[in-house]
Scaffold this motif. Structure first.
Motif, PDB file in Angstrom:
ATOM      1  N   HIS A   1      16.632  -9.015  14.092  1.00 23.73           N
ATOM      2  CA  HIS A   1      17.423  -7.824  14.355  1.00 23.73           C
ATOM      3  C   HIS A   1      17.908  -7.159  13.074  1.00 23.73           C
ATOM      4  CE1 HIS A   1      17.747  -8.481  18.726  1.00 23.73           C
ATOM      5  NE2 HIS A   1      17.640  -9.745  18.387  1.00 23.73           N
ATOM      6  N   THR A   2      17.715  -7.810  11.908  1.00 24.21           N
ATOM      7  CA  THR A   2      18.165  -7.216  10.661  1.00 24.21           C
ATOM      8  C   THR A   2      17.079  -6.400   9.994  1.00 24.21           C
ATOM      9  OG1 THR A   2      17.531  -9.191   9.412  1.00 24.21           O
ATOM     10  CG2 THR A   2      19.770  -9.119  10.287  1.00 24.21           C
TER      11      THR A   2
ATOM     12  N   ARG B   1      14.143  -0.384  11.176  1.00 25.78           N
ATOM     13  CA  ARG B   1      13.226   0.101  12.189  1.00 25.78           C
ATOM     14  C   ARG B   1      12.204   1.032  11.555  1.00 25.78           C
ATOM     15  NH1 ARG B   1      16.120   3.304  15.899  1.00 25.78           N
ATOM     16  NH2 ARG B   1      17.342   3.892  14.102  1.00 25.78           N
TER      17      ARG B   1
ATOM     18  N   GLU C   1      20.775   1.837  20.669  1.00 22.08           N
ATOM     19  CA  GLU C   1      20.752   0.502  20.072  1.00 22.08           C
ATOM     20  C   GLU C   1      21.647   0.488  18.856  1.00 22.08           C
ATOM     21  OE1 GLU C   1      16.965   0.233  17.081  1.00 22.08           O
ATOM     22  OE2 GLU C   1      16.602  -0.189  19.202  1.00 22.08           O
ATOM     23  N   THR C   2      22.128  -0.685  18.524  1.00 22.63           N
ATOM     24  CA  THR C   2      22.951  -0.860  17.332  1.00 22.63           C
ATOM     25  C   THR C   2      22.283  -1.874  16.417  1.00 22.63           C
ATOM     26  OG1 THR C   2      24.268  -2.710  18.204  1.00 22.63           O
ATOM     27  CG2 THR C   2      25.017  -0.483  18.725  1.00 22.63           C
ATOM     28  N   ASN C   3      22.509  -1.708  15.121  1.00 22.84           N
ATOM     29  CA  ASN C   3      22.131  -2.730  14.151  1.00 22.84           C
ATOM     30  C   ASN C   3      23.134  -2.679  13.020  1.00 22.84           C
ATOM     31  OD1 ASN C   3      21.382  -0.630  12.411  1.00 22.84           O
ATOM     32  ND2 ASN C   3      19.210  -0.802  12.908  1.00 22.84           N
ATOM     33  N   SER C   4      22.881  -3.398  11.965  1.00 24.77           N
ATOM     34  CA  SER C   4      23.849  -3.492  10.877  1.00 24.77           C
ATOM     35  C   SER C   4      24.050  -2.169  10.153  1.00 24.77           C
ATOM     36  CB  SER C   4      23.403  -4.562   9.876  1.00 24.77           C
ATOM     37  OG  SER C   4      22.111  -4.270   9.369  1.00 24.77           O
TER      38      SER C   4
ATOM     39  N   PHE D   1      24.382  -6.858  18.352  1.00 21.06           N
ATOM     40  CA  PHE D   1      23.231  -5.970  18.486  1.00 21.06           C
ATOM     41  C   PHE D   1      23.109  -5.608  19.968  1.00 21.06           C
ATOM     42  CE2 PHE D   1      22.487  -8.698  14.854  1.00 21.06           C
ATOM     43  CZ  PHE D   1      22.105  -7.800  13.874  1.00 21.06           C
TER      44      PHE D   1
END
Length: 307
Positions: free
Chosen positions: A165-166, A169, A51-54, A35
Motif C-alpha cells: 500500500h506504500t 500509484r 482511496e487513501t494512502n500515505s 488505507f
C-alpha cells in the motif's frame, strides 16, 4: 481501485494543501493510519471511487475515457475518514467493521498484527463536481480498510516485507510486441506551461506497419486546498499516429472523444513547428485546445518506461 491504463502517469502531487480543521467537542483519540478504499454512488452514467494512502486522499470520477482525480490532505484512521475537497464537498464518516482479518507477523518477528477489514462507512459524503457535472451524496457506503503495522514489526536478522500500500500509484504502458516483431517506439509530447496542460501521442510499429497508438490530454489545477487532475485518453491503430524519426515529422489524428488533427515538423534552424486543431474534452474542466499559442511539441524515439 484507480484503474490501470495504457500509459505511464504518476499522480505524485508535489505540493500538499492543508485541509480546514474539523470541529470536535472532545479531543480526538490517537489512531493508526488507515488505507481506505470506497466505491461511491454517482449520477450521469459516471463512476466514482475514493482511496487513501500515505500521500493523501484521492477521489476519482470517470467514464470509460475521461478521468478527474482530486487530491487533498485528510484524516484517515482506523476510526474513519475526514476530508474536505475545497468548495466541492466533504467526507466525514465513521468506520463500522463487519469482517476483520488479522495479518500477524511471521515467526520469529513480533509486533501488533495488521488488520484488513470490510465494513460500512457511515456519516456525510457530499461532492459536487465543477459545473455540476457529477453529484455524489450518500450517508453510508461499503468499503475496506487496511491498517498496516509491518513497519513496526521487530524481526531479528532481517527486515519485514514492504507493504504494497506504500507504492506510488502508476499506470503502466504495455508496448512490447511478440518475439521477432521488434517495434519502433515514438512519443510526441505537446505541452503548455501557461495552462499546466499537455497532449501526448504514444505509438510503436514494426517494419510491416503493424502496431498501436495511444493519446492523452490533461490539465492540472491547484487551489481551494485541493489538487485536481483532468485527463482523457484513448487507444487507436497505428495509422492514427504516423511518425518518421529520420525526417523529424509526425501526424496525429486521435479518435473520439478527441476531435481534430495535428502535424509536427522538426526544423534544423529555428523552432520546431506544431500545427493543431485538436480539442480534448475533459471532466470537470473546459475543453483543452491543443492549437492555442504557447504549446510546444517534441518528437522522441522512446516510450514512457522504456522499450
Amino acid at each position: 481501485m484507480i484503474r490501470s491504463a495504457l500509459f505511464v502517469l504518476v499522480l505524485g502531487f508535489g505540493v500538499l494543501f492543508a485541509v480546514a480543521p474539523t470541529e470536535a467537542t472532545t479531543p480526538a483519540p490517537e489512531h493508526d493510519f488507515a488505507f481506505i478504499e470506497l466505491s461511491l454512488p454517482t449520477n450521469n452514467g459516471l463512476e466514482a471511487s475514493l482511496e487513501t494512502n500515505s500521500e493523501g486522499v484521492y477521489l476519482e470520477v470517470h467514464d470509460d475515457k475521461r478521468f478527474a482525480v482530486y487530491k487533498v490532505q485528510g484524516e484517515s484512521t482506523d476510526a474513519g475518514l475526514k476530508a474536505r475537497f475545497g468548495s466541492l464537498g466533504k467526507i466525514d464518516v465513521a468506520f463500522q467493521p463487519t469482517e476483520v482479518h488479522l495479518e500477524r507477523p511471521p515467526k520469529p518477528c513480533t509486533g501488533e498484527p495488521s488488520t484488513n477489514s470490510e465494513g460500512l462507512f457511515v456519516g456525510t459524503i457530499e461532492f459536487s463536481g465543477e459545473g455540476e457535472y457529477v453529484r455524489i451524496e450518500t450517508t453510508q457506503v461499503k468499503g475496506t480498510m487496511w491498517v498496516d503495522h509491518e513497519a513496526d514489526w521487530k524481526c531479528p536478522h532481517r527486515k519485514p516485507p514492504a507493504s504494497p500500500h506504500t507504492v506510488s500509484r502508476t499506470w503502466t504502458l504495455s508496448h512490447r510486441g511478440r518475439a521477432g516483431q521488434r517495434r519502433e517506439p515514438a512519443t510526441l509530447a505537446v505541452a503548455n506551461r501557461r495552462c499546466d496542460c499537455y497532449f501526448a501521442a504514444y505509438g510503436a510499429r514494426n517494419r510491416r506497419g503493424q502496431g498501436w497508438s495511444s493519446f492523452i490530454g490533461a490539465k492540472f489545477e491547484q487551489g481551494d486546498g485541493m489538487e485536481a487532475r483532468h485527463f482523457t485518453y484513448v487507444n487507436a491503430g497505428p495509422s492514427a499516429f504516423a511518425f518518421n524519426h529520420d525526417a523529424g515529422t509526425a501526424r496525429v489524428r486521435p479518435p473520439e472523444p478527441f476531435t481534430g488533427s495535428g502535424t509536427f515538423e522538426r526544423r534544423r534552424r529555428g523552432p520546431d513547428v506544431w500545427r493543431s486543431t485538436i480539442q480534448v474534452p475533459l471532466l470537470g474542466a473546459d475543453p483543452l485546445n491543443v492549437g492555442e499559442p504557447g504549446f510546444r511539441a517534441k518528437l522522441v524515439r522512446a516510450l514512457p518506461g522504456g522499450e
